[in-house]
Write a protein that holds these residues in place. Sequence first.
Motif, short mmCIF file in Angstrom:
data_model
loop_
_atom_site.label_atom_id
_atom_site.label_comp_id
_atom_site.label_asym_id
_atom_site.label_seq_id
_atom_site.Cartn_x
_atom_site.Cartn_y
_atom_site.Cartn_z
N ALA A 1 0.85 -1.19 0.08
CA ALA A 1 0.15 -0.10 0.23
C ALA A 1 0.92 1.26 -0.06
O ALA A 1 2.10 1.28 0.66
N GLY A 2 0.31 2.27 -0.74
CA GLY A 2 1.03 3.42 -0.77
C GLY A 2 0.52 4.74 0.01
O GLY A 2 0.71 5.78 0.15
N SER A 3 -0.71 4.16 0.73
CA SER A 3 -1.46 4.99 1.95
C SER A 3 -2.02 4.28 2.73
O SER A 3 -2.35 3.08 2.59
N ASP A 4 -2.92 4.86 3.68
CA ASP A 4 -3.62 3.85 4.38
C ASP A 4 -4.98 4.07 3.95
O ASP A 4 -5.91 5.02 4.02
N VAL B 1 16.21 5.97 5.11
CA VAL B 1 15.25 6.01 4.30
C VAL B 1 15.96 6.78 2.75
O VAL B 1 16.12 7.82 2.99
N PHE B 2 16.01 6.25 1.88
CA PHE B 2 16.46 6.80 0.64
C PHE B 2 15.25 7.14 -0.17
O PHE B 2 15.42 8.27 -1.15
N GLY B 3 14.36 6.51 -0.39
CA GLY B 3 13.20 6.80 -1.25
C GLY B 3 11.80 6.05 -0.70
O GLY B 3 12.06 4.94 -0.24
N VAL B 4 10.80 6.80 -1.07
CA VAL B 4 9.48 6.12 -0.82
C VAL B 4 8.31 6.27 -2.01
O VAL B 4 8.52 7.21 -2.82
N ARG B 5 7.58 5.36 -2.03
CA ARG B 5 6.52 5.22 -3.30
C ARG B 5 5.18 5.44 -2.67
O ARG B 5 4.75 4.72 -1.53
N LEU B 6 4.39 6.45 -3.19
CA LEU B 6 3.28 6.91 -2.43
C LEU B 6 2.02 7.06 -3.42
O LEU B 6 2.41 7.38 -4.60
N ASP B 7 0.95 7.03 -2.86
CA ASP B 7 -0.23 7.43 -3.68
C ASP B 7 -0.46 8.86 -3.56
O ASP B 7 0.17 9.45 -2.83
N THR B 8 -0.98 9.46 -4.55
CA THR B 8 -1.45 10.75 -4.94
C THR B 8 -3.18 10.80 -4.86
O THR B 8 -3.67 9.70 -4.94
N PHE B 9 -3.68 11.81 -4.87
CA PHE B 9 -5.01 11.84 -4.65
C PHE B 9 -5.76 13.03 -5.54
O PHE B 9 -5.20 14.03 -5.71
N PRO B 10 -6.86 12.79 -6.18
CA PRO B 10 -7.64 13.87 -6.96
C PRO B 10 -7.64 15.27 -6.16
O PRO B 10 -8.18 15.03 -4.94
#
Length: 586
Positions: free
Chosen positions: A234-237, A274-283
């Motif tokens: 998951a990239g967000s909760d 931490v070097f990098g993270v992958r995350l969700d974005t939102f409309p």
Amino acid sequence: MSPPVSTHSDIPRGASYHDKPRQLVSALVRIVKRRHVLVGDRATRRYRTGFRFGGGNVRAVVCPGSLLEQWRVLVECAAARATVITQASNTGLTGGSTPDGDDYDRDIVIVSTRRIRKIHLVDSGRQVICLGGTTLHQLERALKPLNREPHSVIGSSCIGASVIGGICNNSGGSLVRRGPAYTEMAVFAAIDSEGMPRLFNHLGVDLGDSPEKILTRLEAGAFSECDLEASVGAGSDHNYASHVREVDADSPARYNADPTRLFEASGSAGKVMVFGVRLDTFPAAEGAKVFYIGTNRPAELAEIRRHALSKFSELPIAGEYMHRHAFDVAEKYGKDMFLLIDNFGTDRLPTFFALKNRCDSLLEQLPFFPKNLTDRLLQSISRWCPSHLPGRLLEYRRRYEHHLMLKISAEGVPEAREFLSRQFAESSGSFFECSEDEGRKAFLHRFVAASAAVRYRDVHHKNVAGIVALDIALKRNEREWFEQLPADIERSIALKLYYGHFLCHVFHQDYVVHKGHDCVELEHRMLDLLDKRGAEYPAEHNVGHLYDAKPQLRAFYKQLDPCNCFNPGIGKTSKLFAYRDDNQAA
């Protein structure tokens, strides 16, 4: 944690520069060049002193310019048996990205990632990969042309907070539908029980099989969509929006020690690098409206909260609370910050803070200047500036003690308008629909409150012992949310400032303490009261060096960092190698 993608094994076992610190500094200089290695009290001050709390001595501050340099710095620090504090923006409120005192058993090196600010948009911007010191504001700008937003667009973004810092601290949550910052996808380094650094690629991106390949390709964005795994984590909760609606649950909606939101980098508080993270974005929400609510009865706000969460078909975007005292202090002591952001945006804030820090550092060396001179000068200048708040906000401040700002999406506006009209037809409070300018300024006013409390303390330092700053999460079913303190505690407090994220019941409670009273003793008494209410703390600013990490959080830290090489002492844990004093106590 799953096995590492790769391991660097060129460190001689037992190697140590501990008794020859210049060798470590020389090694760091060879990696990043002389101007990016800072030594000495004056040069390192802005990095080793917390934004609001904490500070201590360091052997050096090193500012790598690439992910590979950052990895090589870590390798040298591990070889020297030095402890590492990874720092991005140093905007935390609990001292969690600086040392705390000088009672460590090894040299400390702060690794600042502020020079590594890069964003990769993936899946047409529906996700992002953020590196190093990328700020929330930088991410917000990158997503704006795509009509999308990051996890957080208000609050911390105003003072330059970093994306990775938010993940490591489970920060945010003011945007009700998105919850606290969280991801299960990251590239990070841990140090094992033998003191060996290991790199983990859990980003869900095929980047190679060595640290050099992984980090070089990650920074360059040398990967394609076909290199991305879609279901790696998951990239967000994803569950928070339904979780926060459970208004009869006998537990808080979110807090830092919640085991369901501790996962590798998420909630790690600097116990890995931490070097990098992958995350969700939102409309992005278009056509949203801000409803400004005032009342003198806390119970009325409790009913609005319960109805909005449980009955509204469209969950509100945000719901921010502010008490009249916090309103007043923010209006007077946060005025210069408000005007700076309102007129110049957040881009200039890092430069402003850096300049202020240099001035503070210089003036500290000159004993004939009064304490906190820059803050006092800025405060004096702000008094001459015209009033910055809209008239209707000031009128509600005069009439009402409790203030709530509800930001509602365009689809939810008719429902919210109808409910509030019906609610206040029979209640003592009132509401109005903000213009775009009023809504923007109302939220900005709310978010300068935290820095305003610090300014108040610094200007009135002769009469103030300090600030007890609590960051708490009340149970979701709590109706008596507004605090009532015993009289003997009240007598020690000069000013109480209450503000927070009302819909998820997360509050920031700042107590300015009269001179002559013990802030630590007062804090312990406050925490005892919170324990009796079933509250959790901290809620979103992480334990830092202010709070005791609870058992499940301590266990998480030790799992990530068995030798206690990263950010030792966090959460009032041991500062010694391998948690020696914890083990002895056991």
